[in-house]
Structure formats: C-alpha cells, structure tokens
Scaffold this active site. Structure first.
Site, mmCIF file in Angstrom:
data_model
loop_
_atom_site.group_PDB
_atom_site.id
_atom_site.type_symbol
_atom_site.label_atom_id
_atom_site.label_comp_id
_atom_site.label_asym_id
_atom_site.label_seq_id
_atom_site.Cartn_x
_atom_site.Cartn_y
_atom_site.Cartn_z
ATOM 1 N N TYR A 155 57.175 -28.882 31.368
ATOM 2 C CA TYR A 155 57.476 -30.249 30.942
ATOM 3 C C TYR A 155 56.202 -30.997 30.544
ATOM 4 O O TYR A 155 55.237 -31.061 31.310
ATOM 5 C CB TYR A 155 58.187 -30.986 32.080
ATOM 6 C CG TYR A 155 58.747 -32.323 31.678
ATOM 7 C CD1 TYR A 155 59.866 -32.410 30.865
ATOM 8 C CD2 TYR A 155 58.146 -33.499 32.103
ATOM 9 C CE1 TYR A 155 60.398 -33.643 30.500
ATOM 10 C CE2 TYR A 155 58.670 -34.745 31.749
ATOM 11 C CZ TYR A 155 59.793 -34.796 30.932
ATOM 12 O OH TYR A 155 60.299 -36.018 30.564
ATOM 13 N N GLU A 199 69.888 -34.476 27.119
ATOM 14 C CA GLU A 199 69.344 -35.567 26.303
ATOM 15 C C GLU A 199 69.413 -35.253 24.813
ATOM 16 O O GLU A 199 69.521 -36.153 23.988
ATOM 17 C CB GLU A 199 67.894 -35.838 26.715
ATOM 18 C CG GLU A 199 67.343 -37.139 26.203
ATOM 19 C CD GLU A 199 66.062 -37.544 26.923
ATOM 20 O OE1 GLU A 199 65.127 -37.942 26.225
ATOM 21 O OE2 GLU A 199 65.998 -37.463 28.164
ATOM 22 N N ASP A 235 66.106 -35.581 30.367
ATOM 23 C CA ASP A 235 64.722 -35.269 30.732
ATOM 24 C C ASP A 235 64.404 -35.773 32.129
ATOM 25 O O ASP A 235 64.808 -36.875 32.518
ATOM 26 C CB ASP A 235 63.751 -35.891 29.726
ATOM 27 C CG ASP A 235 63.555 -34.997 28.497
ATOM 28 O OD1 ASP A 235 64.229 -33.962 28.400
ATOM 29 O OD2 ASP A 235 62.721 -35.359 27.643
#
Length: 670
Positions: free
Chosen positions: A338, A9, A106
C-alpha cells in the site's frame, strides 16, 4: 444463509477481490455475483458535501453579512456524474438477501470516508458490517484481510476523524476564500488590471503557499558575503595534499574581528597578511595529529510515500503527483504494498514472513543475483530485531516494499514505472546487506604557530551499495565540505604519515568563496518539508506535540501541490522540478499575511492534523474538535470583517511586482 457483499473503492480492486474469492462470479452491470457473494465498487467518491446555497439560496451570493458560515447539520448529496453507480451500490447494500457487508475500500482515512458516506446516503440498516484492512492486493493478503476482518465499529474513531477532516477543509475553504475575496479581491484585481480575482484559501494549501513565498523572499533578500580561505600545499615523499587553515585555540587570529568564520577572513588583505607570515616561517610543517578511523553507513530506512516522492523527483524529475499515480498502479498490479503510508519500517508480523517476498523477487531478473548473498548469509533471519522493524512506528500501514508477486505485469507498465519499481526493490533488498564502511584519515599540521587540517575519506567496503549503487562524488569542494575523496594510491601513501613527521610546506594560496542563499524547494523536497512540518517550527514544546503530524497526509500532499500549480499560485519547472511562486501567489500571500497570518504557518496546519490523529485514536471527541474548529473559523472570519487595510497592502504589491515584470506588464495590457 444470506450473501456477503464486498464493496471496493475501484472496479480494478473489486476484480482482484472477485478473483481471490474463487467463486463462479457472473458479471452484471456495476457488480459481480456468485451464489454466495456479491462484489461491487465505488468509483472514488460517490457522495460529497453540498454547496452552501443548498442550505439557503442566500448563500449563493458572496456577502459579508452571511459570514461566518457554520451550519449546525451538514448536508450531503450524490455526485451527479456517478449517480448511476451510487444507485447500483445503494440497491445492493439494501438487498434483503445480503446480510454481511465487507468494506474493502482503501485501508486509510479517506477510504473509510468514501464508504461511510455511501452507507449514510443509502440509509443502510440491520446488516452485519466488517472492515477488510489489507497492505497489498495479493490473493494471500486479500484472503487474510477477509478472514481477519473486524467489525466496522472498530473503525468508528477513524471515521469520525475522516468526517472532521472534510468538514474542516470545507468550512475553512468556504469561509476564508469568501472573506479574503470580499475584502481583497477588488484591490488585487485592480492592481493586476483584471475584472475580478477570487482568492482560494485552505488549511493546507495556504500554508504550503506561505512556505514557498517565504523561501523565495529569503533568496531575494539574501546578500552574498565573500570570504577568503587560506589553503596550504604540503608534500612528503612525493605525496602531495592540501590542508585548510583554521583559527583554532592558540592562533593569533583566534576571536579576531577580521574573521568571517574560523576558516576564513572577511577581506583578501587580511588573508594575504597571514599568507605572507606563513611564507616567511621556514617552509616546514609538523604533523601534530594523525587520526585514523572507520565509519559505518547503514542502509537507509525503507520508503514511505514522501521519501519515495522525493527520491523520484531527484532521480527521474517526475512530480509527486506522478510518483503517486505510478506507485498506485504498481500496488493495483500486486507489485508493491500500500503506497499511502507514512511509516518507513515493517511490522513484526511481516518481518517473520519476509522470506515470501524475497523468494518472489528471485524471479526479478535485474536484482536476482543479489539474493544469493541474502540466502547464503541468511540475513533475513532475525529481521524483527533490527531498526527496520518497529510496530510502535506504524499506524495504518507499514513501509512500501515489493510483494515479490505480479512480475508479469511489469511488461505492461511504462519505463518510468519500471524504474520506480526497481528503486523500491533495491531499497528493500539493501536492508539485508551489511553497512558500507569508509576509512577516514584526519591530519592536523602546524606551521609557524598556525594550524591546517586535512580530512580524507575512502570507501573500504561497499556493503549495501552493491544493491543501491555507490553515491556519486561531487567534483571540487565547496566551503561546506570538509572531506576530500582521494584515489586509493594516494590514500595508501597518506597512511604512512605519522604524528611528529615533518613535511614540506610548498605554498600557501587564498581561495575566495561566498555564502550561498537558501535553496528553492523542488517538488520532492516540498513533500518532505510538508511531512516534516515540525522541523519548521521554532517552539520546541509544540514541535514535540505535533511530531509525526506534518502538513496534510501522505494521501493528500501531492494533490495539494498539484492544485496550487493548477490555480497558478505556484509554478513548477518540469525539467528541474523546482517550485516558485507566481505574482498572484505573492499578492495572495500578502493579503493573508495581513489578515489571517496563522493560516500561512506550519504550526496551525500541523496542530490541526495532530488533532485529527487524536480523534482517530479516541483521545478526544469529535465534539471537542468541532467546537475548537468553529471558534477558530468564527474568530478569524470576524477579525477580517473588522479590518480596513485593503489599500495599505498596495505598498506590498508594489514591492513584489518588479520581480514579475513580464506578468505584470501583460496584465496591465489585458
């Protein structure tokens, strides 16, 4: 054998994948390449939905005749300022020597959408596509993600929900912003003495605006009610303490209309009447009950993004948007897992490998000493059997925890980022410590047939507070607090009291209190309110249905709040992080409240979010969802077209404008 293409990303993430692959990568313009692999990146979104005028020039002019706008087929286009990178990525996706594409955007709905749009616009065909799903950017996790990558088709339902979320926001934004502006823009502009006003509306943002305005109006309309409590002052062998009177069963004031609540009177005269009677009752009180017990307080669950944003707002006075920026940076530097997660627990698989995180944290100097207890007591063993591990509560990602890696990168981040990291570390380590233990003591005294109550609490065992610090105690007592925190010497003396003892009733006094208005939202509590939208809903059945589907998602809530502040519908006090509406925000609230009222309520927004979750889980189809969405938009838009209440709303505007005298007077002059 063809090459593998890894598409991330962001450039920084692509760099981490290139490092993990340990191939002799050569840098090109917009990608990295070795003999076996190619690594490239998006720069966030490369593709977006086209404006209505792309469908037909007639849509450029806002007009009631062109609403509702509900295209049969949606159009997309490359974002102009990132076209160069799109062309690079598109070329690589279609290269003949590339046979396998690893999607490394992601791991979430938005990351899925970013890649799928690129693939759609690049017209990719005949390639094997694999989805890499990771929880941190450590080398070990990246390699695991590549090794265990599933076929991209396994994420088709997630992709469907991503497309629908974008279409929903797009259609609601265009149709409702246009219809509300066309209907009410002129009257609001006239009221504010402006040339024109555009009303921005959206599925999530209008709901959040509604929450803030409603709270402000509750505070504004709140009338403080005084009440009067009776406090007794007691003494036994140099041990002095206070007790609060309550109208319990047997009291001559039980069910009396003079009471405000069971522990207070509506008037000072009524309280004084009781004090006079008590002072004439002989000056002795009997202990009719002495109760002692221990109370355990367990370490809290781990951080998800909303909890972390709330905590950072309280502790460091930073906005949710800034917290997300910081924790995203910590994630990209391999320091934490994350960040865009709603889960507050770990998975069983992670729990079994948790010693790796702990071993790494032994090199983190501020908390290194705390690991000795964990190692000695082996409290990390059997973690999967605790409340901090629950696979059923995890959808995409587990809670935010430190990886134990990347510690050198802490030197390169801001002081606030280091504080946020320390907060995450301490919350994580606390789950390996025992509960804190409080000793509690409850006394009930009887004087002249009336009863007084004293509650005391003292921290007996620090437990996990050794990691997180002992919460500060409030100075003084509010009418809501039932427990006082004595010093240890007084608490020891109180322990000698027993049922049946007679103590001296030295005095009785009246203490005046008053009811408090609801608190304004601050940036952190707003995020929590958005996450827990179900708690704002009165309908029990609907609340059960939408449990876990708040307003917006962990990835979008901070951005929504930031947008409302940017367009000046809300204001944020940077020092206190308190959020209040602007005059414009209140006027728009009134316009929406008299036209598309459901747009202001959490029921609607949370139920749409729940619907997207059902699509992602394959429980309903995209077609079913889209049909309901189009019916809703068409019904609400056509309903507003039929309204003719613009001038009736002036009474609403007149009602709120005095609270914004400076703003209103300035707009009149300009």
């Amino acid at each position: 054998m063809g090459k593998s293409l890894y598409i991330a990303e962001k450039p920084s993430v692509a760099q981490e994948f290139a490092k993990a692959l340990k191939q002799n990568m050569k840098r090109r313009e917009g990608w990295l390449e070795s003999d076996e692999s190619v690594v490239t990146w998006c720069v966030g979104h490369l593709v977006t939905m086209s404006y209505p005028e792309v469908y037909d020039p007639k849509y450029k002019k806002w007009s009631l005749s062109t609403l509702p706008f509900l295209p049969e087929t949606f159009l997309y286009e490359v974002i102009p300022n990132v076209k160069k990178q799109f062309d690079i990525v598109s070329g690589l996706l279609n290269r003949k020597d590339v046979d396998t594409i690893y999607v490394c955007t992601d791991s979430g709905r938005e990351g899925e959408y970013i890649y799928r749009l690129v693939e759609q616009m690049a017209h990719v065909k005949g390639k094997k596509r694999k989805r890499v799903w990771i929880d941190s950017q450590t080398e070990e996790e990246i390699l695991r993600g590549i090794r265990e990558a599933k076929d991209l088709s396994a994420y088709d339902h997630l992709s469907d929900s991503a497309y629908l979320r974008a279409k929903e926001d797009y259609l609601m934004g265009i149709n409702f912003s246009r219809i509300l502006t066309l209907k009410y823009g002129n009257t609001i502009a006239g009221f504010l003495h402006k040339n024109y006003v555009v009303l921005s509306a959206g599925r999530v943002m209008t709901c959040v605006l509604g929450m803030v305005v409603r709270r402000e109006r509750e505070i504004r309309e709140f009338v403080k009610t005084p009440f009067y409590r009776v406090i007794g002052k007691f003494a036994a062998d140099q041990t002095r303490f206070e007790g609060e009177w309550k109208a319990v069963k047997g009291s001559r004031y039980e069910f009396s209309p003079k009471l405000y609540r069971e522990n207070g009177f509506k008037t000072r005269e009524a309280a004084q009447e009781l004090v006079n009677d008590l002072k004439g009752s002989g000056g002795t009180a009997k202990l009719v009950s002495v109760e002692k017990k221990k109370e355990k307080k367990n370490p809290p669950l781990l951080f998800n993004l909303a909890e972390l944003q709330n905590e950072c707002s309280k502790r460091f006075k930073i906005s949710p948007d800034e917290t997300l920026r910081i924790v995203q940076e910590l994630y990209e530097k391999k320091l934490v897992t994350y960040p865009r997660t709603d889960a507050r627990v770990l998975s069983t698989a992670v729990a079994k490998e948790i010693h790796k995180n702990l071993n790494g944290l032994s090199k983190y100097e501020p908390t290194a000493a705390l690991l000795g207890y964990i190692a000695k007591e082996r409290t990390h063993k059997g973690l999967e059997k605790t409340r901090y591990v629950n696979d059923s509560q995890i959808t995409d990602h587990y809670a935010i925890i430190p990886t134990g890696q990347g510690l050198l990168a802490l030197q390169a981040v801001s002081g606030t980022a280091r504080q946020v990291y320390d907060l995450i570390v301490r919350r994580f380590l606390s789950i390996f410590y025992p509960p804190a233990v409080y000793q509690k003591m409850m006394l009930e005294l009887e004087v002249g047939g009336e009863h007084f109550f004293s509650n005391f609490k003292i921290l007996a065992e620090e437990g996990f507070y050794k990691v997180t610090g002992i919460p500060g105690t409030k100075k003084g007592k509010t009418d809501e607090e039932e427990e006082s925190v004595p010093d240890s010497e007084l608490f020891d003396r109180l322990q000698k009291l027993k049922k049946g003892d007679l103590v001296l009733a030295e005095d009785f006094e009246i203490r005046e209190g008053e009811t408090s208005p609801p608190k304004r939202y601050n940036s952190g509590s707003m995020i929590l309110a958005m996450e827990n939208a179900g708690q704002l809903i009165e309908d029990e059945e609907l609340r059960a249905q939408i449990k876990g589907s708040g307003i917006g998602t962990s990835a979008t809530r901070a951005e929504i709040l930031k947008k409302l502040i940017h367009i000046k519908y809300l204001t944020l006090n940077k020092k206190t992080q308190v959020i209040t509406p602007t005059l414009m925000g209140e006027l728009i609230y009134d316009a929406v409240n008299h036209s598309i009222r459901s747009l202001l309520n959490p029921e609607l927004t949370a139920s749409w979010e729940k619907g997207l979750t059902l699509v992602a889980n394959g429980e309903i189809t995209s077609e079913e969802y889209m049909q309901k969405l189009e019916q809703f938009i068409a019904g609400r838009t056509n309903g507003v077209i039929g309204l003719n209440n613009q001038y009736q709303l002036k009474a609403c505007y007149d009602k709120v404008s005095p609270y914004y005298k400076t703003t209103y007077q300035t707009s009149k002059k300009s």
